[in-house]
Scaffold this active site. Structure first.
Site, short mmCIF file in Angstrom:
data_model
loop_
_atom_site.label_atom_id
_atom_site.label_comp_id
_atom_site.label_asym_id
_atom_site.label_seq_id
_atom_site.Cartn_x
_atom_site.Cartn_y
_atom_site.Cartn_z
N ASP A 201 0.90 -1.15 0.00
CA ASP A 201 0.00 0.00 0.00
C ASP A 201 0.94 1.20 0.00
OD1 ASP A 201 -1.42 2.27 0.88
OD2 ASP A 201 -2.97 0.99 1.73
N HIS A 202 1.00 1.91 -1.11
CA HIS A 202 2.07 2.90 -1.24
C HIS A 202 1.93 4.05 -0.22
CE1 HIS A 202 -0.85 5.14 -3.68
NE2 HIS A 202 -0.09 6.21 -3.51
N HIS A 264 -5.78 2.69 1.72
CA HIS A 264 -5.03 3.88 2.15
C HIS A 264 -5.64 4.53 3.40
CE1 HIS A 264 -3.26 3.21 -1.64
NE2 HIS A 264 -3.98 4.01 -2.38
C1 BG6 Z 1 -4.24 4.63 -5.86
C2 BG6 Z 1 -5.63 4.68 -6.43
O1 BG6 Z 1 -4.08 3.52 -5.03
O2 BG6 Z 1 -4.00 5.81 -5.09
C3 BG6 Z 1 -5.81 5.92 -7.27
O3 BG6 Z 1 -5.87 3.52 -7.22
C4 BG6 Z 1 -5.45 7.15 -6.48
O4 BG6 Z 1 -7.15 6.01 -7.73
C5 BG6 Z 1 -4.09 6.99 -5.85
O5 BG6 Z 1 -5.48 8.25 -7.36
C6 BG6 Z 1 -3.78 8.13 -4.90
O6 BG6 Z 1 -2.43 8.08 -4.53
P1 BG6 Z 1 -1.65 9.40 -4.14
O7 BG6 Z 1 -0.31 8.93 -3.70
O8 BG6 Z 1 -1.63 10.26 -5.37
O9 BG6 Z 1 -2.45 10.03 -3.05
#
Ligand code: BG6
Length: 513
Positions: A201-202, A264
Site C-alpha cells: 500500500d504505497h 489507504h
Molecule cells: C491509488 C488509487 O491507489 O492511489 C488511485 O488507485 C489514487 O485512484 C491513488 O489516485 C492516490 O495516490 P496518491 O499517492 O496520489 O495520493
C-alpha cells in the site's frame, strides 16, 4: 539540538530504513504488468532514486514482463519515464548504467509453458550478472492475473529457490470483498510462506504517514491527550482533484470505497488510533493495527455516504461527469466519493467518532488528518471583548499528509491590546522548510524494504481481511440499494450534500481544508 529549521540532506529522506544504510543482496526484480503506468511513473523512478543514492546492489537487474512484444522498446520507454518522473537528466552519471540493467520478457500470464522460459531467462541473466538466486516478483497487473501468476510461479518452481530468497510484492486491490480477499490469501499462502509476501500500500511508503507514529510515540507531550478524554472527534480526508484518468474499466469495478478507503484510508486510521507497538518489527506493528480494525463497530448504512461527480469545473477548466468518462456506463452506480462515520470500541477511543471521506474530482488534492480536541470550559472568558469567547475554537492538530506536507497545531491566543480578546492561531511545521523537498514517491522505501525482507510497512493477511470485513457489508448494502440522484456532486466541489448532513446530524461539520 536539532531545530525545526535544520536542513537535512535529501538523501536522508524517505530512502533509508532507520539507523541503517543496508544494501540488499544481489537481486533480480521481475515486474509483471510492466507495460502499465505504475512501472513507468512510479516503480522505475523509485528504483532509479535508490540507485542514485547507492542503495541498490551492484549485481542487479530488472525484468519487465507483459503481453505486448516490446523488446528493446521497453528499456527506452523506461528511460524516458526516469527522465520525466525521477527528476533525472541526460547527463546524470547513473542513467546509462541503470538502463542497461532493464530487460523485457513478453508472455501471457496464463500461459503455463511461458513460465519455464521465464525461469530459464532469469537463470541465464543471473549467471551473466553474477546475481545468484534472489528474486523479487512484483505483481503490478490487473487483479484478475494475480491468481494465474502466483499458481504458475508455484508450479514452475519459481517461488522456492534452491538458493537465495524469493519474495512476492502484490499490488492493490488485494481482493474485491472479504471472500475474494480470503481466497486470494489462501492461494498466495499455498505457494508462498507469509514471510515471502509483501502486500503493498504505497501510502505506507509516504514519509508523512510513517511520521504519524514518530509524532505520537517519539514525543512525550501528545500521547497523554491522545484519547477519548481530550479528543472530540477525528477527521480523515483523502481528496483528489483528478478524475479516473482513463481507468474506466478498472474504476467501474472498484469505486472509492474499494480503491482508496479499504486500504489507504484504513491504514491512516490505524496509525492514528493504534496503541504503541512493543517494537517496530513487522509482527508488533501489524498486531496493533489489526486490533484497531477489529475494534471498529459494524458501520451502519446511515453512517455511510456515497457520491458520484457530475460535470463541473476543476482548476478553472470544465471537466466531464463520471458517467461521460471513457468506458464508463452511462447509468453507472459506481461511487467516486465515499464518507463514513465509525467508532472504535476500545478503552482509548470509545465514544469518539471518526469521520472519513475520500473522493475524486473534489475541490483540491489534499490528504489530511484532523484531530479535533474538546472545548475547554469558557466561563472565565465569557465577558471577554471583541471576539471574546467566540474566538476560542477547539484545539486542532492537523497532519498534512500531502501535498503541503507538515503538521499544524491550532490554539487560542490573546490579541495584543488592552482588551481580553482571543483569536485562533497556528503553529506550523513544514517538511519542505525543515528538511528541504524530496522527490521520493513512497515506492523507494517500500521496494527497498521488500528487497531487505522487512515487512513492517506492508499489509498482513489478517489486516487485509479485517478491513474487508468492515467494508463488505457496506458494499453489499450499496449494491442492493442503488440511489437515484447520481450524480450528486459537481466536479470541483467538496462532495455530496449528504456528507455534510451526516456530520450536521452530530452537530459538527467537516473542517474547511
Ligand atoms: C491509488 C488509487 O491507489 O492511489 C488511485 O488507485 C489514487 O485512484 C491513488 O489516485 C492516490 O495516490 P496518491 O499517492 O496520489 O495520493
Amino acid at each position: 539540538m536539532a531545530t525545526a529549521h535544520m536542513k537535512v540532506s535529501p538523501e536522508d529522506l524517505s530512502l533509508v530504513p532507520p539507523g541503517s544504510k543496508q544494501i540488499p543482496e544481489p537481486t533480480i526484480i521481475v515486474i509483471f504488468g510492466a507495460s502499465g503506468d505504475l512501472t513507468k511513473r512510479k516503480l522505475l523512478p523509485a528504483l532509479y532514486h535508490l540507485e542514485q543514492h547507492g542503495l541498490l546492489p551492484k549485481e542487479f537487474a530488472i525484468v519487465g514482463v507483459a503481453r505486448r512484444p516490446l523488446g528493446g522498446e521497453f528499456a527506452a520507454d523506461m528511460r524516458a519515464g526516469i527522465l520525466e518522473f525521477a527528476d533525472a537528466n541526460e547527463s546524470d552519471p547513473h542513467l546509462e548504467s541503470f538502463v542497461e540493467k532493464i530487460r523485457y520478457f513478453a508472455m501471457n500470464f496464463d500461459d503455463s509453458d511461458a513460465y519455464n522460459h521465464l525461469r530459464t531467462e532469469l537463470d541465464n541473466l543471473a549467471k551473466e550478472k553474477g546475481i545468484g538466486g534472489n528474486r523479487l516478483f512484483y505483481l503490478a497487473t490487473a487483479p484478475e492475473y494475480f491468481t494465474p501468476i502466483i499458481e504458475n510461479l508455484g508450479i514452475h518452481g519459481l517461488s522456492k529457490p534452491s538458493h537465495g530468497s524469493v519474495r512476492a510484492v502484490i499490488e492493490k486491490p488485494f481482493g474485491h470483498d472479504l471472500e475474494s480477499a480470503k481466497e486470494l490469501n489462501r492461494q498466495v499462502n499455498s505457494v508462498f510462506a507469509e514471510r515471502q509476501v509483501f502486500r503493498i500500500d504505497h501510502y505506507l511508503g509516504k514519509e508523512t504517514v510513517q511520521n504519524i507514529l514518530v509524532f505520537r510515540f517519539a514525543n512525550g507531550i501528545f500521547e497523554n491527550v491522545w484519547n477519548r478524554n481530550y479528543i472530540d472527534h477525528v477527521e480523515i480526508t483523502a481528496a483528489e482533484s483528478i478524475g479516473i484518468e482513463g481507468r474506466g474499466p478498472f474504476y467501474e469495478t472498484a469505486g472509492a470505497l474499494r480503491d482508496v478507503v479499504q486500504n489507504h484510508v484504513m491504514e491512516l486510521l490505524s496509525f492514528v488510533a493504534m496503541e504503541p507497538p512493543v517494537s517496530f518489527e513487522a509482527s508488533a506493528v501489524r498486531a496493533e493495527k489489526v486490533k484497531v480494525w477489529r475494534s471498529i463497530q459494524p458501520i451502519h448504512p446511515a453512517d455511510t455516504v456515497r457520491g458520484q461527480y457530475g460535470p463541473g469545473v476543476v482548476d478553472g477548466k470544465p471537466v466531464v461527469g463520471y458517467r461521460q468518462e471513457d468506458r464508463v456506463h452511462p447509468r453507472s452506480q459506481t461511487e467516486t466519493y465515499a464518507a463514513l462515520r465509525l467508532e472504535i470500541e476500545n478503552w482509548r477511543w470509545a465514544g469518539v467518532p471518526f469521520y472519513i471521506r475520500a473522493g475524486k474530482r473534489l475541490s483540491k488534492r489534499v490528504t489530511e488528518i484532523t484531530i479535533m480536541f474538546k472545548q475547554p470550559p469558557l466561563s472565565i472568558f465569557k465577558d471577554a471583548e471583541g471576539k471574546g469567547a467566540e474566538g476560542i475554537r477547539n484545539n486542532i492538530i492537523s497532519m498534512r499528509i500531502q501535498p503541503d506536507e507538515g503538521i499544524t497545531l491550532r490554539f487560542g491566543a490573546k490579541l495584543p491590546g488592552p482588551n481580553m480578546s482571543i483569536n485562533p492561531v497556528n503553529m506550523n511545521f513544514s517538511y519542505a522548510e525543515a528538511f528541504g523537498s524530496s522527490s521520493a514517491n513512497g515506492y523507494e522505501r517500500l521496494l527497498l524494504d521488500a528487497m531487505l525482507g522487512d515487512a513492517t510497512l506492508f499489509a498482513h493477511r489478517d489486516g487485509v481481511e479485517a478491513t474487508w470485513a468492515l467494508m463488505t457489508p457496506i458494499l453489499e448494502y450499496w449494491a442492493a440499494n442503488p440511489i437515484k440522484d447520481l450524480p450528486n456532486y459537481a466536479a470541483g466541489t467538496w462532495g455530496p450534500p449528504t456528507s455534510d448532513a451526516m456530520l450536521k446530524a452530530d452537530g459538527r461539520k467537516w473542517r474547511k481544508l
